[in-house]
Design a protein around this motif. Sequence first.
Motif, PDB file in Angstrom:
ATOM      1  N   ILE A 102      -0.570  15.616   6.420  1.00 22.32           N
ATOM      2  CA  ILE A 102      -0.345  14.184   6.193  1.00 22.32           C
ATOM      3  C   ILE A 102      -1.589  13.528   5.602  1.00 22.32           C
ATOM      4  O   ILE A 102      -1.513  12.716   4.665  1.00 22.32           O
ATOM      5  N   ALA A 103      -2.752  13.879   6.146  1.00 16.92           N
ATOM      6  CA  ALA A 103      -4.006  13.305   5.648  1.00 16.92           C
ATOM      7  C   ALA A 103      -4.228  13.643   4.175  1.00 16.92           C
ATOM      8  O   ALA A 103      -4.654  12.792   3.384  1.00 16.92           O
ATOM      9  N   ASN A 104      -3.938  14.876   3.799  1.00 18.07           N
ATOM     10  CA  ASN A 104      -4.107  15.294   2.394  1.00 18.07           C
ATOM     11  C   ASN A 104      -3.116  14.584   1.479  1.00 18.07           C
ATOM     12  O   ASN A 104      -3.433  14.286   0.317  1.00 18.07           O
ATOM     13  N   LEU A 105      -1.929  14.304   1.993  1.00 18.68           N
ATOM     14  CA  LEU A 105      -0.946  13.561   1.196  1.00 18.68           C
ATOM     15  C   LEU A 105      -1.434  12.137   0.939  1.00 18.68           C
ATOM     16  O   LEU A 105      -1.278  11.599  -0.158  1.00 18.68           O
ATOM     17  N   LYS A 106      -2.021  11.531   1.941  1.00 22.07           N
ATOM     18  CA  LYS A 106      -2.494  10.143   1.796  1.00 22.07           C
ATOM     19  C   LYS A 106      -3.682  10.028   0.845  1.00 22.07           C
ATOM     20  O   LYS A 106      -3.958   8.940   0.334  1.00 22.07           O
ATOM     21  N   LYS A 107      -4.368  11.125   0.610  1.00 22.21           N
ATOM     22  CA  LYS A 107      -5.513  11.110  -0.300  1.00 22.21           C
ATOM     23  C   LYS A 107      -5.097  11.189  -1.766  1.00 22.21           C
ATOM     24  O   LYS A 107      -5.919  10.975  -2.654  1.00 22.21           O
ATOM     25  N   LEU A 108      -3.832  11.489  -2.010  1.00 20.29           N
ATOM     26  CA  LEU A 108      -3.370  11.671  -3.385  1.00 20.29           C
ATOM     27  C   LEU A 108      -3.440  10.365  -4.171  1.00 20.29           C
ATOM     28  O   LEU A 108      -3.210   9.280  -3.635  1.00 20.29           O
ATOM     29  N   SER A 109      -3.736  10.508  -5.437  1.00 22.56           N
ATOM     30  CA  SER A 109      -3.714   9.358  -6.338  1.00 22.56           C
ATOM     31  C   SER A 109      -2.699   9.629  -7.445  1.00 22.56           C
ATOM     32  O   SER A 109      -2.618  10.743  -7.968  1.00 22.56           O
ATOM     33  N   ALA A 139       5.822   6.105  -1.393  1.00 26.52           N
ATOM     34  CA  ALA A 139       6.471   5.096  -0.555  1.00 26.52           C
ATOM     35  C   ALA A 139       6.472   5.468   0.921  1.00 26.52           C
ATOM     36  O   ALA A 139       6.322   4.596   1.787  1.00 26.52           O
ATOM     37  N   GLU A 140       6.627   6.747   1.218  1.00 28.17           N
ATOM     38  CA  GLU A 140       6.749   7.145   2.624  1.00 28.17           C
ATOM     39  C   GLU A 140       6.542   8.649   2.788  1.00 28.17           C
ATOM     40  O   GLU A 140       6.780   9.437   1.867  1.00 28.17           O
ATOM     41  N   ILE A 141       6.055   8.990   3.961  1.00 26.76           N
ATOM     42  CA  ILE A 141       5.953  10.387   4.373  1.00 26.76           C
ATOM     43  C   ILE A 141       6.834  10.529   5.603  1.00 26.76           C
ATOM     44  O   ILE A 141       6.569   9.909   6.643  1.00 26.76           O
ATOM     45  N   ILE A 142       7.892  11.316   5.460  1.00 25.84           N
ATOM     46  CA  ILE A 142       8.868  11.450   6.542  1.00 25.84           C
ATOM     47  C   ILE A 142       8.746  12.842   7.166  1.00 25.84           C
ATOM     48  O   ILE A 142       8.898  13.857   6.475  1.00 25.84           O
ATOM     49  N   ALA A 196      -0.853  10.174  12.808  1.00 23.61           N
ATOM     50  CA  ALA A 196      -1.406  10.371  11.463  1.00 23.61           C
ATOM     51  C   ALA A 196      -0.836   9.376  10.464  1.00 23.61           C
ATOM     52  O   ALA A 196      -1.275   9.338   9.307  1.00 23.61           O
ATOM     53  N   GLY A 197       0.166   8.592  10.885  1.00 22.87           N
ATOM     54  CA  GLY A 197       0.688   7.542  10.023  1.00 22.87           C
ATOM     55  C   GLY A 197       1.981   7.862   9.312  1.00 22.87           C
ATOM     56  O   GLY A 197       2.368   7.141   8.383  1.00 22.87           O
ATOM     57  N   ALA A 198       2.681   8.919   9.722  1.00 21.28           N
ATOM     58  CA  ALA A 198       3.944   9.281   9.080  1.00 21.28           C
ATOM     59  C   ALA A 198       5.126   8.661   9.816  1.00 21.28           C
ATOM     60  O   ALA A 198       5.022   8.274  10.982  1.00 21.28           O
ATOM     61  N   ILE A 199       6.249   8.565   9.113  1.00 22.86           N
ATOM     62  CA  ILE A 199       7.512   8.183   9.752  1.00 22.86           C
ATOM     63  C   ILE A 199       8.084   9.443  10.393  1.00 22.86           C
ATOM     64  O   ILE A 199       8.239  10.472   9.717  1.00 22.86           O
TER      65      ILE A 199
END
Length: 293
Positions: free
Chosen positions: A23-30, A38-41, A58-61
């Motif tokens: 999840i953390a690596n996904l949030k770092k993407l640009s 829009a969302e990480i489910i 970690a901030g995911a749905i």
Amino acid sequence: MMITKISVVIPAKNEQESIASVIANLKKLSFSEDICLAEIIIINDGSSDNTAQVATNAGAIVINHPYSKGNGAAIKTGARQAEGDIIVFMDADGQHDPKDIPRLLDKLAQGYDMVVGARQKGSQASLGRSIANKFYNKFASYMTGHKIEDLTSGFRAVNADKFRQFLSLLPNGFSYPTTSTMAFFRTGYSVAYEPIHAAQRLDESNSHIHLVKDGIRFLLIIFKVGTLYSPLKLFLPIAASVFLTGLSYYGYTYFTAGRFTNMSALMFTTSLIIFMVGLVSEQITTLMYKDSE
């Protein structure tokens, strides 16, 4: 300017050791200015550990299944929940690199409806699985008439609306990638492949793949590919082989004993039955995809 929304759907079962990092690596993407994540489910498929809580922190749905329904069932739950125009499916165990997602999206933007991350040499968990996947790819390529580079990869980006057309066809188990790929080809949607390297699991002790049981199950993929795409293309060569065997045996018995044997009759009859089963299956498959559309 139209903004394309991306939903990342990740099925997870007992992945507390790796899910936070994913999840953390996904949030770092640009992404480019016309694309937004829009969302990480996370679909918590009946985990017995703290996967759900770790993913939430970690901030995911997080969507919880009350019990384990299977990888494919989790994919269907995520696809129904996703609000994005594009859905990216990936694993929770750290094998798929989020940095590859922009490349999948760039390929999708070229006019494709599905882009699959094709695992390159060295990405397979074992030599046996690598050989099996090569066989699946060649067989599926024969069935579809298109080159299929990775039939069973779970890392893919898809047009959300088109993917949801086939939810009723998807199995609840691990073979959803096979089914979705063949369904897209069968209905004339565009499918492309993007080379990726799948890393080793972050938690090797937590693998849900079992060599013998899943080896037999994956063997059934061969038959499923045929029945999903064009059954007659699978059954016709088998029927022809049985017919030619019966014809050869009849020729042998005719010249050696001057008679027509029951074995030859059985082979001729069997070949006709196989052909008819293929023909009926072809019609059923056509109706099945028509109903999905």
